[in-house]
Design a protein around this motif. Structure first.
Motif, mmCIF file in Angstrom:
data_model
loop_
_atom_site.group_PDB
_atom_site.id
_atom_site.type_symbol
_atom_site.label_atom_id
_atom_site.label_comp_id
_atom_site.label_asym_id
_atom_site.label_seq_id
_atom_site.Cartn_x
_atom_site.Cartn_y
_atom_site.Cartn_z
ATOM 1 N N TYR A 83 11.172 -38.970 8.933
ATOM 2 C CA TYR A 83 11.357 -39.676 10.200
ATOM 3 C C TYR A 83 10.158 -39.467 11.116
ATOM 4 N N ALA A 84 9.703 -38.204 11.226
ATOM 5 C CA ALA A 84 8.541 -37.909 12.069
ATOM 6 C C ALA A 84 7.305 -38.644 11.570
ATOM 7 N N GLU B 101 14.533 -36.602 22.337
ATOM 8 C CA GLU B 101 14.480 -37.576 21.267
ATOM 9 C C GLU B 101 15.734 -37.529 20.395
ATOM 10 N N VAL B 102 16.696 -36.691 20.741
ATOM 11 C CA VAL B 102 17.830 -36.469 19.848
ATOM 12 C C VAL B 102 18.621 -37.748 19.609
ATOM 13 N N LEU B 103 18.860 -38.526 20.658
ATOM 14 C CA LEU B 103 19.665 -39.740 20.518
ATOM 15 C C LEU B 103 19.002 -40.715 19.552
ATOM 16 N N TYR B 104 17.717 -41.017 19.790
ATOM 17 C CA TYR B 104 17.017 -41.949 18.918
ATOM 18 C C TYR B 104 16.903 -41.397 17.504
ATOM 19 N N LEU B 105 16.616 -40.090 17.393
ATOM 20 C CA LEU B 105 16.481 -39.472 16.079
ATOM 21 C C LEU B 105 17.782 -39.591 15.289
ATOM 22 N N ALA B 106 18.898 -39.252 15.923
ATOM 23 C CA ALA B 106 20.175 -39.250 15.211
ATOM 24 C C ALA B 106 20.575 -40.657 14.774
ATOM 25 N N ILE B 107 20.463 -41.616 15.675
ATOM 26 C CA ILE B 107 20.878 -42.985 15.342
ATOM 27 C C ILE B 107 19.966 -43.579 14.274
ATOM 28 N N ALA B 108 18.655 -43.429 14.464
ATOM 29 C CA ALA B 108 17.709 -44.022 13.514
ATOM 30 C C ALA B 108 17.838 -43.380 12.132
ATOM 31 N N ARG C 66 6.885 -34.196 17.650
ATOM 32 C CA ARG C 66 6.800 -34.965 16.399
ATOM 33 C C ARG C 66 6.055 -34.186 15.319
ATOM 34 N N SER C 67 4.960 -33.553 15.692
ATOM 35 C CA SER C 67 4.172 -32.788 14.738
ATOM 36 C C SER C 67 4.957 -31.595 14.202
ATOM 37 N N PHE C 68 5.741 -30.953 15.067
ATOM 38 C CA PHE C 68 6.556 -29.821 14.620
ATOM 39 C C PHE C 68 7.586 -30.265 13.590
ATOM 40 N N LEU C 69 8.271 -31.369 13.867
ATOM 41 C CA LEU C 69 9.253 -31.883 12.914
ATOM 42 C C LEU C 69 8.596 -32.178 11.570
#
Length: 632
Positions: free
Chosen positions: A135-136, A455-462, A515-518
């Motif tokens: 995802y990242a 970013e949790v909301l967008y991350l989870a849904i996407a 993003r880089s950490f993920l």
């Protein structure tokens, strides 16, 4: 076949002894520390009391601890693997991913061989970490993905076909040539391609009766052969492909960093600013406009309101007025008085050459000079402004807001006086926060500022949508076809980034640090869990001369195809070396390989072709694995 039994046993014992040294110092240090430490009281004492039985058992206890606490195993592999990955020999290094893999396999092999401890970490952990990485990565390459398809779609597909076909030929006919038993060929394809699902396809052929073992062999034996071939080839090919992909440009005499910069320019269409929503999109960077403060002494300024002065001198708007040490509210449109201190923003040359003579002597008043500048993306939501040229907007708008970049459909447009602004465009502006907010309202939108949004909301849904799309399976003639969860999630990241590049209101900018950490942590944690689970299988396969054939064929099937495909991409299709490398590693389904070339080149542009060849060869590899089992 050649008999390697004696040599093989000697190698086995030597490897295990050597790997034992990796953690011997750690274990002895822990044991010595326990002996030297007196019993403590309270919480600290309880902690040492719980660790004491482990440290008293020495090395055996240490491996038991890692087995009982899988999180400790993962963190140890990450720490030591990252350190080993940084070690460089003549500019060649493993990198953190390969280092983590080697440490994890070494630890799990030692535990199995010396103490009979088998590590088994739930695969859900590794799967989730891999999906975070994908995802990242999708967020990073989204705006470039579709332009990449238009530029090199045929080349990417061709590279995928080359890698897949050569891998199948090498593994299947290699196993047949040296007389390996049924099941080994399919395991070699699965392991050398690092696609575990191929094992599932092979097991499906056995379970359905599509393949019947020869007399004297059972279905379980064929399955064991697949697992052994998979384990050996998986480990070797994973490490080998990381090193090969990392240094392919260098092998062909190319500079990875320089080629990556050229590829970024090519795929950005000449744009010099990150698109909306991309990492570093709202970094201030260099601006030709400067901020200066002057004490008002000239009559042309004294007695006039701020709005009147804005009309008279649009190229040098007033950002702040200081009177008697106090900031005057500009919304009241104050009249400038003698000895007021005004802060203006204009072209640096104009400020140096003209404004001092026009306004008065320059002031060093910190209250006047310290006006924080912000960067914001604003989506044009007013139809009234559609069709106006940038010259009508002005180089610097009221309040000291300057236009930094203009984007249309995610593509940067050149800034010129005749460039028109349309409904739906995105303007990147710089200026004081209050002025940006005011200007955004006039443009029919609102200012997207570089704030740390969750970013949790967008991350989870996407990720949920991408995962569900990836697991949708269509079975044709007994062969299951699916996009795959990894490909589904990376496309979800691409989609989020794509929409953000067209409308920054859709989530705003991605914080590059998060993003880089993920990306880094997700991949390396995935590799650590994988190493723990694969290591014991490697031990079980370390017997007889079969292991050497599995190693040779597996490595050849893993490395020769991407090497040939890279050559074709560069020499036949004329691809940039980094783009060819990214396509080759996608065709090889090697996410760690992709990370390696991104580290080597200092750029993520190699990920542009990755999903194209990845998705194609994932399907073809499953078909090939099924056919190899049938033909066995």
């Amino acid at each position: 076949m050649v008999n390697f039994n004696r040599c093989n046993w000697a190698i086995k014992k030597s490897v295990i002894r050597s790997l034992s040294l990796l953690l011997l110092v750690v274990a002895r240090s822990a044991s010595a520390q326990t002996d030297a430490t007196s019993p403590a009281s309270g919480v600290v004492g309880q902690v040492f009391d719980s660790i004491k039985p482990i440290t008293e058992a020495g090395l055996h206890g240490f491996f038991q601890l890692l087995g009982n606490q899988p999180i400790a195993f993962v963190l140890l592999a990450l720490a030591l693997g990252t350190l080993i990955g940084k070690v460089s020999f003549k500019t060649i290094s493993l990198g953190s991913t390969a280092g983590t893999l080697l440490v994890g396999i070494a630890v799990s092999m030692i535990a199995e061989a010396m103490y009979g401890i088998t590590y088994a970490i739930p695969s859900i952990l590794s799967s989730f970490m891999l999906l975070l990485f994908m995802y990242a990565l999708g967020l990073r390459v989204g705006p470039q993905f579709f332009s990449g398809l238009r530029k090199g779609g045929l080349a990417f597909v061709s590279i995928g076909l080359i890698v897949w076909s050569l891998n199948w030929v090498i593994c299947y006919f290699g196993a047949k040539l040296v007389g390996l038993a049924p099941g080994y060929a399919t395991g070699l394809i699965s392991g050398s391609y690092t696609i575990t699902a191929i094992l599932g396809v092979g097991q499906g052929a056995l379970a359905s009766g599509a393949y019947t073992p020869p007399p004297g062999m059972t279905v379980a034996q064929v399955g064991a052969n697949m697992a052994a071939a998979y384990a050996i080839s998986y480990v070797l090919s994973t490490v080998g492909i990381i090193l090969l992909i990392r240094y392919l440009p260098r092998i062909f005499g190319r500079n990875a960093v320089a080629d990556a910069k050229l590829a970024e320019e090519e795929y950005s269409g000449g744009a010099v600013h990150p698109v909306p929503g991309a990492p570093h999109a709202l970094a201030m960077g260099f601006s030709p406009f400067g901020v200066r403060a002057f004490a008002v002494t000239h009559k042309r300024f004294i007695g006039r309101t701020v709005s009147q002065l804005a009309d008279d001198f649009p190229e040098a708007p007033i950002l702040r007025v200081i009177r008697d040490g106090q900031i005057i509210d500009l919304n009241s449109d104050p009249t400038v008085q003698n000895n007021d201190i005004v802060t203006v923003r204009a072209d640096v040359d104009d400020l140096i050459l003209e404004e001092g003579e026009l306004i008065g002597p320059e002031s060093d008043d910190p209250l006047a000079r310290n006006v924080p500048m912000e960067v914001a993306d604003v989506h044009i939501g007013s139809h009234k402004l559609s069709g106006q040229s940038l010259s009508e907007f002005g180089q610097i708008m009221p309040g000291g807001v300057a236009i930094k970049a203009l984007f249309r459909d995610g593509t940067e447009l050149p800034l010129g006086p005749k460039t028109d602004v349309r409904f739906g465009d995105v303007l990147r502006l710089t200026g004081p926060d209050v002025a940006l907010q005011r200007t955004a309202k006039q443009l029919g939108g609102h200012a997207i500022l570089p704030t740390m949004k969750s970013e949790v909301l967008y991350l989870a849904i996407a990720m949920l949508v991408g995962y569900l799309v990836g697991i949708v399976t269509v079975t044709i003639s007994g062969i299951p076809f699916a996009l795959g969860t990894s490909a589904g999630v990376i496309m979800a990241g691409v989609g989020v980034s794509y929409f953000r590049s067209r409308n920054p209101n859709f989530g705003g900018p991605v914080h590059e640090g998060a993003r880089s950490f993920l990306q880094d942590f997700g991949l390396n944690a995935f590799v650590a869990v994988l190493a723990a689970n694969v290591g014991p299988k490697v031990i079980s396969a370390l017997g007889g001369d079969t292991i050497l054939w599995l190693a040779l064929i597996g490595v050849a099937g893993a490395l020769i195809p991407p090497f040939v495909a890279f050559w074709v991409g560069v020499k036949v299709f004329g691809l940039n070396s980094i783009i060819a490398d990214g396509s080759a590693t996608g065709a090889r389904n090697s996410t760690p390989g992709l990370n390696a070339i991104m580290e080597e080149s200092g750029s993520s542009v190699a990920a542009v072709p990755y999903p194209v060849s990845y998705a194609l060869t994932t399907v073809l590899a499953l078909i090939g694995g099924y056919i190899s089992m049938i033909l066995s």
